[in-house]
Write a protein that holds these residues in place. Structure first.
Motif, PDB file in Angstrom:
ATOM      1  N   VAL A  19       0.817  -1.210   0.000  1.00 20.32           N
ATOM      2  CA  VAL A  19       0.000   0.000   0.000  1.00 20.32           C
ATOM      3  C   VAL A  19       0.855   1.265   0.000  1.00 20.32           C
ATOM      4  O   VAL A  19       0.420   2.328  -0.468  1.00 20.32           O
ATOM      5  CB  VAL A  19      -0.974  -0.023   1.199  1.00 20.32           C
ATOM      6  CG1 VAL A  19      -0.232   0.177   2.517  1.00 20.32           C
ATOM      7  CG2 VAL A  19      -2.088   0.994   1.037  1.00 20.32           C
ATOM      8  N   ARG A  20       2.092   1.171   0.451  1.00 20.31           N
ATOM      9  CA  ARG A  20       2.989   2.334   0.453  1.00 20.31           C
ATOM     10  C   ARG A  20       3.196   2.902  -0.942  1.00 20.31           C
ATOM     11  O   ARG A  20       3.412   4.104  -1.124  1.00 20.31           O
ATOM     12  CB  ARG A  20       4.370   1.962   1.003  1.00 20.31           C
ATOM     13  CG  ARG A  20       4.411   1.430   2.422  1.00 20.31           C
ATOM     14  CD  ARG A  20       5.838   1.026   2.774  1.00 20.31           C
ATOM     15  NE  ARG A  20       6.402   0.169   1.737  1.00 20.31           N
ATOM     16  CZ  ARG A  20       7.665   0.216   1.330  1.00 20.31           C
ATOM     17  NH1 ARG A  20       8.513   1.061   1.891  1.00 20.31           N
ATOM     18  NH2 ARG A  20       8.108  -0.590   0.385  1.00 20.31           N
ATOM     19  N   VAL A  23       0.883   5.734  -2.022  1.00 16.29           N
ATOM     20  CA  VAL A  23       0.829   6.882  -1.116  1.00 16.29           C
ATOM     21  C   VAL A  23       1.932   7.857  -1.506  1.00 16.29           C
ATOM     22  O   VAL A  23       3.045   7.442  -1.851  1.00 16.29           O
ATOM     23  CB  VAL A  23       1.025   6.420   0.351  1.00 16.29           C
ATOM     24  CG1 VAL A  23       1.108   7.604   1.295  1.00 16.29           C
ATOM     25  CG2 VAL A  23      -0.106   5.492   0.762  1.00 16.29           C
ATOM     26  N   TYR A 222      -1.437  -5.522   4.840  1.00 18.15           N
ATOM     27  CA  TYR A 222      -1.674  -4.550   5.909  1.00 18.15           C
ATOM     28  C   TYR A 222      -2.727  -5.014   6.911  1.00 18.15           C
ATOM     29  O   TYR A 222      -2.788  -4.516   8.041  1.00 18.15           O
ATOM     30  CB  TYR A 222      -2.039  -3.171   5.346  1.00 18.15           C
ATOM     31  CG  TYR A 222      -3.309  -3.106   4.525  1.00 18.15           C
ATOM     32  CD1 TYR A 222      -4.566  -3.158   5.115  1.00 18.15           C
ATOM     33  CD2 TYR A 222      -3.245  -2.929   3.144  1.00 18.15           C
ATOM     34  CE1 TYR A 222      -5.724  -3.076   4.358  1.00 18.15           C
ATOM     35  CE2 TYR A 222      -4.394  -2.838   2.374  1.00 18.15           C
ATOM     36  CZ  TYR A 222      -5.639  -2.916   2.993  1.00 18.15           C
ATOM     37  OH  TYR A 222      -6.780  -2.844   2.239  1.00 18.15           O
ATOM     38  N   HIS A 233      -4.527   6.116   3.959  1.00 17.65           N
ATOM     39  CA  HIS A 233      -4.537   5.070   2.942  1.00 17.65           C
ATOM     40  C   HIS A 233      -5.140   5.595   1.644  1.00 17.65           C
ATOM     41  O   HIS A 233      -6.013   6.482   1.658  1.00 17.65           O
ATOM     42  CB  HIS A 233      -5.329   3.860   3.439  1.00 17.65           C
ATOM     43  CG  HIS A 233      -4.528   2.978   4.338  1.00 17.65           C
ATOM     44  ND1 HIS A 233      -4.252   1.667   4.063  1.00 17.65           N
ATOM     45  CD2 HIS A 233      -3.926   3.231   5.532  1.00 17.65           C
ATOM     46  CE1 HIS A 233      -3.530   1.139   5.029  1.00 17.65           C
ATOM     47  NE2 HIS A 233      -3.316   2.073   5.935  1.00 17.65           N
ATOM     48  N   ASN A 243     -10.196   5.699   7.348  1.00 25.24           N
ATOM     49  CA  ASN A 243      -8.769   5.446   7.553  1.00 25.24           C
ATOM     50  C   ASN A 243      -8.518   4.858   8.934  1.00 25.24           C
ATOM     51  O   ASN A 243      -7.631   4.001   9.102  1.00 25.24           O
ATOM     52  CB  ASN A 243      -7.971   6.734   7.368  1.00 25.24           C
ATOM     53  CG  ASN A 243      -6.501   6.468   7.119  1.00 25.24           C
ATOM     54  OD1 ASN A 243      -6.135   5.812   6.147  1.00 25.24           O
ATOM     55  ND2 ASN A 243      -5.648   6.960   8.005  1.00 25.24           N
ATOM     56  N   MET A 246      -9.095   1.277   8.778  1.00 20.13           N
ATOM     57  CA  MET A 246      -8.041   0.534   8.095  1.00 20.13           C
ATOM     58  C   MET A 246      -7.021  -0.040   9.088  1.00 20.13           C
ATOM     59  O   MET A 246      -6.328  -1.009   8.782  1.00 20.13           O
ATOM     60  CB  MET A 246      -7.333   1.435   7.088  1.00 20.13           C
ATOM     61  CG  MET A 246      -8.211   1.887   5.931  1.00 20.13           C
ATOM     62  SD  MET A 246      -8.858   0.533   4.928  1.00 20.13           S
ATOM     63  CE  MET A 246      -7.382   0.017   4.068  1.00 20.13           C
ATOM     64  N   TYR A 247      -6.924   0.572  10.256  1.00 18.01           N
ATOM     65  CA  TYR A 247      -5.980   0.103  11.275  1.00 18.01           C
ATOM     66  C   TYR A 247      -6.667  -0.716  12.376  1.00 18.01           C
ATOM     67  O   TYR A 247      -5.997  -1.250  13.252  1.00 18.01           O
ATOM     68  CB  TYR A 247      -5.273   1.299  11.923  1.00 18.01           C
ATOM     69  CG  TYR A 247      -4.308   2.005  10.997  1.00 18.01           C
ATOM     70  CD1 TYR A 247      -2.974   1.611  10.925  1.00 18.01           C
ATOM     71  CD2 TYR A 247      -4.732   3.058  10.195  1.00 18.01           C
ATOM     72  CE1 TYR A 247      -2.082   2.248  10.078  1.00 18.01           C
ATOM     73  CE2 TYR A 247      -3.849   3.714   9.342  1.00 18.01           C
ATOM     74  CZ  TYR A 247      -2.528   3.299   9.289  1.00 18.01           C
ATOM     75  OH  TYR A 247      -1.655   3.931   8.441  1.00 18.01           O
TER      76      TYR A 247
END
Length: 282
Positions: A19-20, A23, A222, A233, A243, A246-247
Protein backbone atom coordinates in the motif's frame (compact mmCIF):
# COMPACT_ATOMS: atom_id res chain seq x y z
CA UNK A 1 -7.29 -33.27 -5.53
CA UNK A 2 -10.72 -34.70 -4.61
CA UNK A 3 -13.26 -32.99 -2.39
CA UNK A 4 -16.59 -34.17 -1.11
CA UNK A 5 -19.59 -32.15 -2.23
CA UNK A 6 -20.51 -31.51 1.40
CA UNK A 7 -17.02 -30.39 2.39
CA UNK A 8 -16.63 -26.85 3.69
CA UNK A 9 -14.40 -24.98 1.23
CA UNK A 10 -12.62 -21.79 2.21
CA UNK A 11 -11.05 -19.90 -0.70
CA UNK A 12 -8.51 -18.10 1.44
CA UNK A 13 -6.68 -15.53 -0.65
CA UNK A 14 -4.26 -12.65 -0.24
CA UNK A 15 -4.37 -9.49 -2.33
CA UNK A 16 -0.61 -9.12 -2.47
CA UNK A 17 0.18 -5.43 -2.70
CA UNK A 18 2.32 -2.81 -0.99
CA UNK A 19 0.00 0.00 0.00
CA UNK A 20 2.99 2.33 0.45
CA UNK A 21 3.45 2.44 -3.32
CA UNK A 22 0.11 4.23 -3.76
CA UNK A 23 0.83 6.88 -1.12
CA UNK A 24 2.66 10.14 -1.77
CA UNK A 25 6.28 9.69 -0.74
CA UNK A 26 5.26 6.25 0.53
CA UNK A 27 8.71 4.68 0.31
CA UNK A 28 9.80 6.68 3.34
CA UNK A 29 7.72 4.27 5.43
CA UNK A 30 9.30 0.96 6.40
CA UNK A 31 8.73 -2.06 4.12
CA UNK A 32 6.93 -5.03 5.61
CA UNK A 33 5.32 -7.02 2.77
CA UNK A 34 7.90 -9.82 2.77
CA UNK A 35 7.61 -10.39 6.53
CA UNK A 36 3.82 -10.30 6.44
CA UNK A 37 3.65 -12.68 3.50
CA UNK A 38 5.84 -15.11 5.42
CA UNK A 39 3.32 -14.91 8.27
CA UNK A 40 0.50 -15.84 5.90
CA UNK A 41 2.59 -18.73 4.57
CA UNK A 42 3.21 -19.94 8.12
CA UNK A 43 -0.54 -19.84 8.81
CA UNK A 44 -1.27 -21.85 5.67
CA UNK A 45 1.47 -24.36 6.43
CA UNK A 46 -0.02 -24.90 9.88
CA UNK A 47 -3.19 -26.20 8.22
CA UNK A 48 -1.36 -27.90 5.32
CA UNK A 49 -3.29 -25.60 3.00
CA UNK A 50 -2.69 -23.96 -0.38
CA UNK A 51 -4.06 -20.53 -1.21
CA UNK A 52 -4.18 -17.96 -4.01
CA UNK A 53 -2.14 -14.75 -3.97
CA UNK A 54 -3.70 -12.11 -6.25
CA UNK A 55 -0.60 -10.06 -6.98
CA UNK A 56 -0.10 -6.49 -8.16
CA UNK A 57 2.47 -6.11 -10.94
CA UNK A 58 4.87 -3.85 -9.07
CA UNK A 59 5.44 -6.39 -6.29
CA UNK A 60 8.28 -8.17 -8.17
CA UNK A 61 10.07 -4.85 -8.66
CA UNK A 62 10.32 -4.23 -4.93
CA UNK A 63 10.38 -7.85 -3.71
CA UNK A 64 12.08 -9.81 -6.52
CA UNK A 65 12.21 -13.14 -4.68
CA UNK A 66 8.69 -13.13 -3.24
CA UNK A 67 6.96 -14.76 -6.22
CA UNK A 68 9.47 -17.60 -6.20
CA UNK A 69 8.97 -18.07 -2.44
CA UNK A 70 5.19 -18.35 -2.80
CA UNK A 71 5.25 -20.69 -5.79
CA UNK A 72 7.95 -22.88 -4.23
CA UNK A 73 5.51 -23.69 -1.43
CA UNK A 74 2.82 -24.73 -3.89
CA UNK A 75 0.53 -21.72 -3.74
CA UNK A 76 -1.15 -20.09 -6.72
CA UNK A 77 -0.13 -16.73 -8.14
CA UNK A 78 -2.92 -14.78 -9.86
CA UNK A 79 -3.23 -11.25 -11.24
CA UNK A 80 -4.51 -8.19 -9.39
CA UNK A 81 -3.74 -5.51 -12.02
CA UNK A 82 -0.42 -3.80 -12.62
CA UNK A 83 -1.02 -0.49 -10.83
CA UNK A 84 -4.15 -1.25 -8.76
CA UNK A 85 -6.39 1.00 -10.86
CA UNK A 86 -10.13 0.14 -10.66
CA UNK A 87 -11.56 -1.20 -13.91
CA UNK A 88 -14.15 1.58 -13.95
CA UNK A 89 -11.36 4.13 -14.42
CA UNK A 90 -9.93 2.43 -17.49
CA UNK A 91 -10.90 2.05 -21.11
CA UNK A 92 -10.91 -1.43 -22.58
CA UNK A 93 -7.54 -0.73 -24.23
CA UNK A 94 -6.04 0.61 -20.99
CA UNK A 95 -7.34 -2.39 -19.08
CA UNK A 96 -5.80 -4.81 -21.56
CA UNK A 97 -2.44 -3.01 -21.45
CA UNK A 98 -2.40 -2.86 -17.64
CA UNK A 99 -3.24 -6.55 -17.35
CA UNK A 100 -0.64 -7.57 -19.90
CA UNK A 101 1.99 -5.65 -17.94
CA UNK A 102 0.80 -7.36 -14.76
CA UNK A 103 1.26 -10.75 -16.40
CA UNK A 104 4.66 -9.92 -17.89
CA UNK A 105 6.02 -8.72 -14.55
CA UNK A 106 4.81 -11.82 -12.74
CA UNK A 107 6.06 -14.26 -15.38
CA UNK A 108 9.44 -12.53 -15.40
CA UNK A 109 9.57 -12.98 -11.62
CA UNK A 110 8.95 -16.72 -11.80
CA UNK A 111 5.18 -17.22 -11.92
CA UNK A 112 4.40 -20.49 -13.69
CA UNK A 113 0.78 -20.14 -14.82
CA UNK A 114 -1.58 -17.19 -14.63
CA UNK A 115 -5.24 -18.14 -15.07
CA UNK A 116 -6.92 -16.02 -12.38
CA UNK A 117 -7.68 -12.33 -11.92
CA UNK A 118 -9.17 -10.09 -9.25
CA UNK A 119 -10.09 -6.49 -10.04
CA UNK A 120 -8.96 -3.84 -7.57
CA UNK A 121 -11.81 -3.12 -5.13
CA UNK A 122 -14.06 -5.63 -6.94
CA UNK A 123 -14.61 -3.07 -9.69
CA UNK A 124 -16.11 -5.21 -12.42
CA UNK A 125 -19.72 -4.08 -12.65
CA UNK A 126 -22.47 -4.29 -15.25
CA UNK A 127 -20.90 -1.22 -16.90
CA UNK A 128 -17.47 -2.89 -17.15
CA UNK A 129 -18.69 -6.35 -18.19
CA UNK A 130 -16.49 -5.99 -21.29
CA UNK A 131 -13.54 -6.89 -19.03
CA UNK A 132 -14.52 -10.57 -19.20
CA UNK A 133 -13.85 -10.59 -22.93
CA UNK A 134 -10.38 -9.15 -22.40
CA UNK A 135 -9.64 -11.71 -19.70
CA UNK A 136 -10.70 -14.53 -22.01
CA UNK A 137 -8.56 -13.16 -24.84
CA UNK A 138 -5.53 -13.21 -22.54
CA UNK A 139 -6.09 -16.80 -21.49
CA UNK A 140 -7.67 -16.40 -18.05
CA UNK A 141 -9.96 -19.13 -16.75
CA UNK A 142 -11.54 -17.32 -13.82
CA UNK A 143 -12.11 -13.95 -12.22
CA UNK A 144 -13.09 -13.01 -8.68
CA UNK A 145 -14.01 -9.40 -9.30
CA UNK A 146 -17.72 -8.89 -8.62
CA UNK A 147 -19.42 -7.71 -5.45
CA UNK A 148 -22.98 -8.94 -6.14
CA UNK A 149 -24.92 -6.30 -4.22
CA UNK A 150 -25.47 -2.58 -3.88
CA UNK A 151 -22.35 -1.13 -2.27
CA UNK A 152 -20.88 2.33 -1.54
CA UNK A 153 -17.93 1.60 -3.84
CA UNK A 154 -18.66 -0.91 -6.60
CA UNK A 155 -21.45 -3.43 -6.89
CA UNK A 156 -23.43 -5.52 -9.36
CA UNK A 157 -26.65 -6.24 -7.51
CA UNK A 158 -28.23 -8.39 -10.21
CA UNK A 159 -25.25 -10.71 -10.68
CA UNK A 160 -26.21 -13.31 -8.06
CA UNK A 161 -24.09 -14.85 -5.34
CA UNK A 162 -23.11 -18.12 -7.01
CA UNK A 163 -20.23 -18.65 -9.48
CA UNK A 164 -21.29 -18.00 -13.04
CA UNK A 165 -19.80 -19.05 -16.37
CA UNK A 166 -19.41 -15.79 -18.30
CA UNK A 167 -18.57 -17.58 -21.56
CA UNK A 168 -17.30 -21.02 -22.57
CA UNK A 169 -13.90 -20.42 -20.97
CA UNK A 170 -14.25 -18.04 -18.01
CA UNK A 171 -15.87 -18.32 -14.57
CA UNK A 172 -16.67 -15.39 -12.32
CA UNK A 173 -16.53 -16.22 -8.60
CA UNK A 174 -18.18 -13.32 -6.72
CA UNK A 175 -17.16 -12.36 -3.21
CA UNK A 176 -19.19 -13.98 -0.42
CA UNK A 177 -21.75 -11.66 1.18
CA UNK A 178 -24.15 -11.63 4.12
CA UNK A 179 -27.05 -9.33 4.88
CA UNK A 180 -25.93 -6.54 7.19
CA UNK A 181 -27.81 -3.71 8.83
CA UNK A 182 -27.77 -1.42 5.80
CA UNK A 183 -26.52 -3.56 2.90
CA UNK A 184 -24.89 -6.89 2.18
CA UNK A 185 -21.28 -7.01 3.33
CA UNK A 186 -18.24 -9.15 2.37
CA UNK A 187 -17.78 -10.59 5.85
CA UNK A 188 -14.81 -12.87 5.12
CA UNK A 189 -12.02 -10.44 4.32
CA UNK A 190 -10.35 -7.10 4.80
CA UNK A 191 -11.68 -4.49 7.16
CA UNK A 192 -15.05 -6.27 7.42
CA UNK A 193 -13.43 -9.39 8.89
CA UNK A 194 -11.64 -7.22 11.43
CA UNK A 195 -14.53 -4.91 12.30
CA UNK A 196 -17.72 -7.02 12.26
CA UNK A 197 -18.66 -8.84 15.48
CA UNK A 198 -17.30 -12.37 15.42
CA UNK A 199 -20.75 -13.87 16.07
CA UNK A 200 -21.90 -12.27 12.79
CA UNK A 201 -18.90 -13.69 10.91
CA UNK A 202 -19.49 -17.13 12.43
CA UNK A 203 -23.19 -17.05 11.47
CA UNK A 204 -22.26 -15.94 7.97
CA UNK A 205 -19.83 -18.82 7.48
CA UNK A 206 -22.48 -21.20 8.80
CA UNK A 207 -25.14 -19.72 6.48
CA UNK A 208 -23.04 -20.30 3.37
CA UNK A 209 -21.80 -23.73 4.38
CA UNK A 210 -25.38 -24.83 5.01
CA UNK A 211 -26.04 -23.90 1.38
CA UNK A 212 -22.96 -25.88 0.25
CA UNK A 213 -21.29 -22.71 -0.97
CA UNK A 214 -17.56 -22.14 -0.98
CA UNK A 215 -16.58 -18.99 0.92
CA UNK A 216 -14.31 -16.49 -0.79
CA UNK A 217 -12.00 -14.14 1.06
CA UNK A 218 -9.55 -11.33 0.50
CA UNK A 219 -6.82 -10.38 2.95
CA UNK A 220 -3.99 -7.90 2.46
CA UNK A 221 -0.54 -7.65 4.01
CA UNK A 222 -1.67 -4.55 5.91
CA UNK A 223 -4.62 -6.44 7.48
CA UNK A 224 -2.13 -8.16 9.81
CA UNK A 225 0.46 -5.37 10.08
CA UNK A 226 0.24 -4.31 13.72
CA UNK A 227 3.39 -2.18 13.40
CA UNK A 228 2.51 -0.14 10.32
CA UNK A 229 3.18 3.58 10.61
CA UNK A 230 0.12 5.79 10.45
CA UNK A 231 -0.70 7.44 7.12
CA UNK A 232 -3.76 8.15 5.00
CA UNK A 233 -4.54 5.07 2.94
CA UNK A 234 -5.23 5.50 -0.77
CA UNK A 235 -8.60 5.06 -2.50
CA UNK A 236 -10.72 6.11 0.50
CA UNK A 237 -11.19 9.77 -0.54
CA UNK A 238 -9.15 11.05 2.43
CA UNK A 239 -11.91 9.92 4.79
CA UNK A 240 -10.35 9.93 8.27
CA UNK A 241 -13.09 7.71 9.74
CA UNK A 242 -12.51 4.99 7.18
CA UNK A 243 -8.77 5.45 7.55
CA UNK A 244 -9.15 4.71 11.24
CA UNK A 245 -10.95 1.50 10.32
CA UNK A 246 -8.04 0.53 8.10
CA UNK A 247 -5.98 0.10 11.28
CA UNK A 248 -8.74 -1.40 13.42
CA UNK A 249 -8.20 -4.80 15.09
CA UNK A 250 -5.33 -6.03 12.97
CA UNK A 251 -4.19 -8.11 15.92
CA UNK A 252 -7.52 -9.95 15.80
CA UNK A 253 -7.15 -11.46 12.31
CA UNK A 254 -5.25 -14.61 13.25
CA UNK A 255 -7.27 -15.41 16.39
CA UNK A 256 -10.45 -15.09 14.30
CA UNK A 257 -9.04 -17.23 11.50
CA UNK A 258 -8.01 -19.94 13.95
CA UNK A 259 -11.53 -19.92 15.44
CA UNK A 260 -13.03 -20.33 11.96
CA UNK A 261 -10.71 -23.27 11.33
CA UNK A 262 -11.58 -24.85 14.69
CA UNK A 263 -15.35 -24.41 14.30
CA UNK A 264 -15.86 -25.36 10.65
CA UNK A 265 -12.72 -27.36 9.80
CA UNK A 266 -12.83 -26.07 6.22
CA UNK A 267 -10.56 -27.15 3.39
CA UNK A 268 -8.48 -24.19 2.23
CA UNK A 269 -7.85 -24.62 -1.49
CA UNK A 270 -6.71 -22.43 -4.36
CA UNK A 271 -9.12 -20.79 -6.77
CA UNK A 272 -7.55 -22.90 -9.49
CA UNK A 273 -8.54 -26.07 -7.62
CA UNK A 274 -12.04 -24.72 -7.08
CA UNK A 275 -12.41 -24.02 -10.80
CA UNK A 276 -11.50 -27.63 -11.48
CA UNK A 277 -14.33 -28.68 -9.14
CA UNK A 278 -16.78 -26.37 -10.91
CA UNK A 279 -15.77 -27.77 -14.28
CA UNK A 280 -16.34 -31.27 -12.94
CA UNK A 281 -19.84 -30.22 -11.90
CA UNK A 282 -19.22 -30.44 -8.15
Amino acid sequence: MKFDKKENIFLFSVDLEDVRLRVNDGLRYKPSVEKLTEEYLDFLNLYKAKATFFTVGDIPKHYPDLIKTITAEGHEIACHSNKHIPVTRQSEEEFRDDLQRNMDNLYNAGAKELIGYRAPTYSITKDTEWAFGVLTDLGFKYSSSVLPAKNPLYGWKEFGEDPRKMNTDLWEIPVSLREGRFFKVPFSGGVYFRFLPFYFIKKSFNFHYNKNRAITSYFHPYDIDTEQEKFMHPEINDNWIYNKLMYFNRKGVYPRLHKIMDIFNPSIITYKSYIELLNEGK
